[in-house]
Enzyme design. Structure first.
Site, PDB file in Angstrom:
ATOM      1  N   HIS A   1      -3.933   5.478   3.726  1.00 39.41           N
ATOM      2  CA  HIS A   1      -4.728   4.397   3.163  1.00 39.41           C
ATOM      3  C   HIS A   1      -4.319   3.044   3.747  1.00 39.41           C
ATOM      4  O   HIS A   1      -5.160   2.251   4.193  1.00 39.41           O
ATOM      5  CB  HIS A   1      -4.567   4.409   1.645  1.00 39.41           C
ATOM      6  CG  HIS A   1      -5.470   3.512   0.886  1.00 39.41           C
ATOM      7  ND1 HIS A   1      -5.101   2.239   0.523  1.00 39.41           N
ATOM      8  CD2 HIS A   1      -6.720   3.692   0.395  1.00 39.41           C
ATOM      9  CE1 HIS A   1      -6.084   1.675  -0.166  1.00 39.41           C
ATOM     10  NE2 HIS A   1      -7.087   2.526  -0.255  1.00 39.41           N
TER      11      HIS A   1
ATOM     12  N   ASP B   1       0.841  -1.198   0.000  1.00 36.48           N
ATOM     13  CA  ASP B   1       0.000   0.000   0.000  1.00 36.48           C
ATOM     14  C   ASP B   1       0.876   1.248   0.000  1.00 36.48           C
ATOM     15  O   ASP B   1       2.035   1.194  -0.424  1.00 36.48           O
ATOM     16  CB  ASP B   1      -0.936  -0.037   1.217  1.00 36.48           C
ATOM     17  CG  ASP B   1      -2.311   0.536   0.910  1.00 36.48           C
ATOM     18  OD1 ASP B   1      -2.395   1.763   0.719  1.00 36.48           O
ATOM     19  OD2 ASP B   1      -3.287  -0.236   0.863  1.00 36.48           O
TER      20      ASP B   1
ATOM     21  N   SER C   1     -11.246  -0.930  -1.586  1.00 36.29           N
ATOM     22  CA  SER C   1     -10.062  -0.979  -0.724  1.00 36.29           C
ATOM     23  C   SER C   1     -10.400  -1.483   0.669  1.00 36.29           C
ATOM     24  O   SER C   1      -9.551  -2.058   1.354  1.00 36.29           O
ATOM     25  CB  SER C   1      -9.446   0.420  -0.595  1.00 36.29           C
ATOM     26  OG  SER C   1      -8.819   0.808  -1.783  1.00 36.29           O
TER      27      SER C   1
END
Length: 572
Positions: free
Chosen positions: A147, A107, A355
């Protein structure tokens, strides 16, 4: 006032704190002072045991774990439908927690020092920005790690510690790679295959959303995935989970018109990966979640987290409010207000997208492999498919034939179900790993005119002596001379024996001049050796005559021909 903090404030004012680059530079300047100059940081997972009834502060709002239709933290977040969850509590109650499994998070980075993540963090993480971001070589935190921090909490947040949230696999150990912060071929290889002990690799990323164009993955990606499923875990293979994509038509397109399809993303359509779509807390598709014949499973996600319910997870924190999604300035998609979010900014209620769905599947894989560590990557894929829960059963995209497992180009084989996956695995006979996977292919150069009259043009593909009696995946590679392939509808149809099944591969769609539906619309990119993954013929035999069906649904523009096809079957 702390002297370091006072100095940081002074530098922020001097550099113009309203400028995001200045904020970033100031934060990076401070990192080495706070963290020291060690090349590595010692992360050692602490002892962990399964917890059947978590006592974590925000667990009651983690509806994806247990959905009773409960009220959410914010009154603006609608309650969901009871039972629309991953059914994980019975697995925890059976004593499973993901302990002994290793998960990799590929990520933008992960805040390894987060109070709910550090107990499960291992030392083997890789910081590809080492030397430029002031952090240790194995510390993937910092301002960019928003994220990935949220993704990791969904899988591996420590459960039962009386704080924050719990992950699906609350005792799973994890390592992180901040590949998205420095995306090179070498860093991709390290991230996907560098640690051969990884049980499951979570990849909540892919090609840019919202353009409608075909976007191939580099050849190095395919090489790395194939190496990982062949060599990792002593030949049993790493399980690769990918987000299905968020680029479906949701911003004013005509009803029924899509933009992106998950199959246009080369990262999500490989036979060695599982692509995951997104389902809301009511059990129906998230409007942005991409359709695709490549989809394997679905899992839960949310909308904006402001006036609609999203996912609760861990959040990045820093020395300015720019880090993380709570209060919201970590992303322009979220307003700068905490009225709908938690007072503890180490956690957020606003995470969404596919996600968020992908790591739920990764967490279930961790639980499954804790109990049955000898399962191969092929076993895991098929077990999850056969144990999936059919959601939104009235949706027209479901294809039901007998024999055959129900399949949808919106939901794959259904939503992941942790309890049913463990039950299916309890009597499982292994399919073997990559070494026993059979493949068979055929190809042809053709000149098939794509009909514009409303009927399908048909390319017959005869398969004989393939040796594959149970298909696990199909790969189609197609080339067309059509000047705008976005006008083509395509389907793949199986032989009539034992039963004929038809799966849609592509529907007419719009293409844009840039990502995120950047206007104006333009002709879609050429269909040249475009790869389409097809999941929905699981356990069908390969032999027989297959039909590739194509038609052009815009009679007012020039059409074209199908000029090349190749079909590859994978199975046993």
């Amino acid at each position: 006032m702390n002297r370091l903090l006072a100095l940081f404030i002074l530098l922020s004012i001097h550099n113009g704190c309203n400028n995001s680059d200045s904020k970033k530079n100031s934060a990076l300047w401070l990192n080495p002072i706070l963290l020291g100059t060690k090349s590595t940081v010692d992360y050692s997972p602490t002892d962990c045991s399964a917890v059947s009834s978590p006592n974590d502060t925000y667990y009651g709002y983690q509806w994806h774990l247990k959905n009773t239709g409960q009220a959410m933290y914010s009154g603006t977040h609608p309650a969901g439908t009871s039972g629309a969850d991953i059914n994980v509590l019975p697995v925890w109650q059976a004593g499973l927690s993901g302990k002994t499994t290793l998960v990799s998070i590929v990520d933008d980075g992960v805040l390894l020092d987060h109070e709910d993540l550090q107990p499960n963090a291992k030392s083997e993480s890789v910081n590809f920005l080492h030397g430029t971001n002031g952090l240790a070589a194995n510390d993937t935190g910092g301002e960019l790690a928003n994220h990935g921090t949220a993704v990791t909490g969904i899988i591996s947040a420590r459960g039962g510690n009386g704080i924050g949230v719990t992950g699906v696999a609350p005792c799973s150990q994890f390592i992180a790679y901040n590949y998205l912060s420095k995306s090179t071929d070498a860093n991709m290889a390290t991230s996907l295959t560098g640690n051969k002990s990884v049980f499951v690799s979570n990849n909540s990323w892919g090609s840019e959303d919202g353009s409608g164009h075909y976007q191939k993955a580099p050849n190095s990606f395919y090489t790395n995935i194939e190496a990982g499923i062949t060599n990792n875990r002593e030949g049993k293979g790493t399980v690769y989970v990918f987000a299905g994509g968020n680029g479906a038509g949701t911003l004013g397109e005509a009803t029924g018109t899509e933009v992106d399809n998950s199959n246009y993303d080369g990262y999500a359509s490989h036979y060695g990966t599982m692509a995951v779509s997104g389902v809301l807390n009511t059990g129906v598709r998230a409007a942005y979640s991409e359709k695709g014949a490549n989809l394997w499973l679905s899992a839960y996600t949310g909308r904006d987290g402001v006036i609609n319910t999203a996912i609760t997870t861990t959040d990045n924190i820093g020395f300015t409010t720019e880090w993380g999604y709570n209060p919201g300035t970590g992303s322009t998609n979220y307003p700068d207000t905490s009225s709908f979010n938690y007072p503890n900014r180490k956690y957020t209620s606003t995470f969404n997208g596919t996600s968020a769905a992908a790591p739920m599947v990764s967490g279930v894989v961790s639980l499954l492999l804790e109990k049955y560590p000898n399962l191969t990557w092929r076993d895991v894929k098929v077990i999850l498919a056969k144990s999936a829960k059919k959601t939104d059963s009235s949706d027209a995209n479901w294809v039901s034939t007998s024999p055959g497992y129900d399949y949808s180009t919106v939901y794959g084989f259904g939503t992941v179900d942790a309890e049913q996956a463990l039950q299916t695995a309890s009597s499982w006979t292994s399919l073997g790993g990559s070494s026993s996977l059979k493949t068979w292919s055929t190809e042809g150069t053709v000149s098939l005119n794509i009909d514009q009259s409303g009927s399908y043009s048909t390319q017959n593909i005869v398969v004989s002596s393939s040796g594959i009696t149970k298909i696990e995946f199909i790969r189609l590679i197609l080339t067309s001379s059509h000047p705008n392939p976005g006008e083509i509808r395509m389907k793949l149809q199986s032989p009539t024996s034992p039963v004929q099944r038809t799966i849609e591969i592509q529907e007419p769609h719009l293409c844009y001049s840039g990502g995120k539906k950047q206007t104006p619309t333009i002709s879609c990119s050429a269909m040249t050796n475009q790869i389409f993954g097809v999941s929905g013929f699981l356990d069908f035999p390969a032999n027989g005559t297959w039909n590739l069906l194509l038609k052009d649904e815009n009679s007012g523009t020039p059409t074209g021909n199908l000029t090349y096809y190749k079909i590859i079957f994978y199975g046993s």
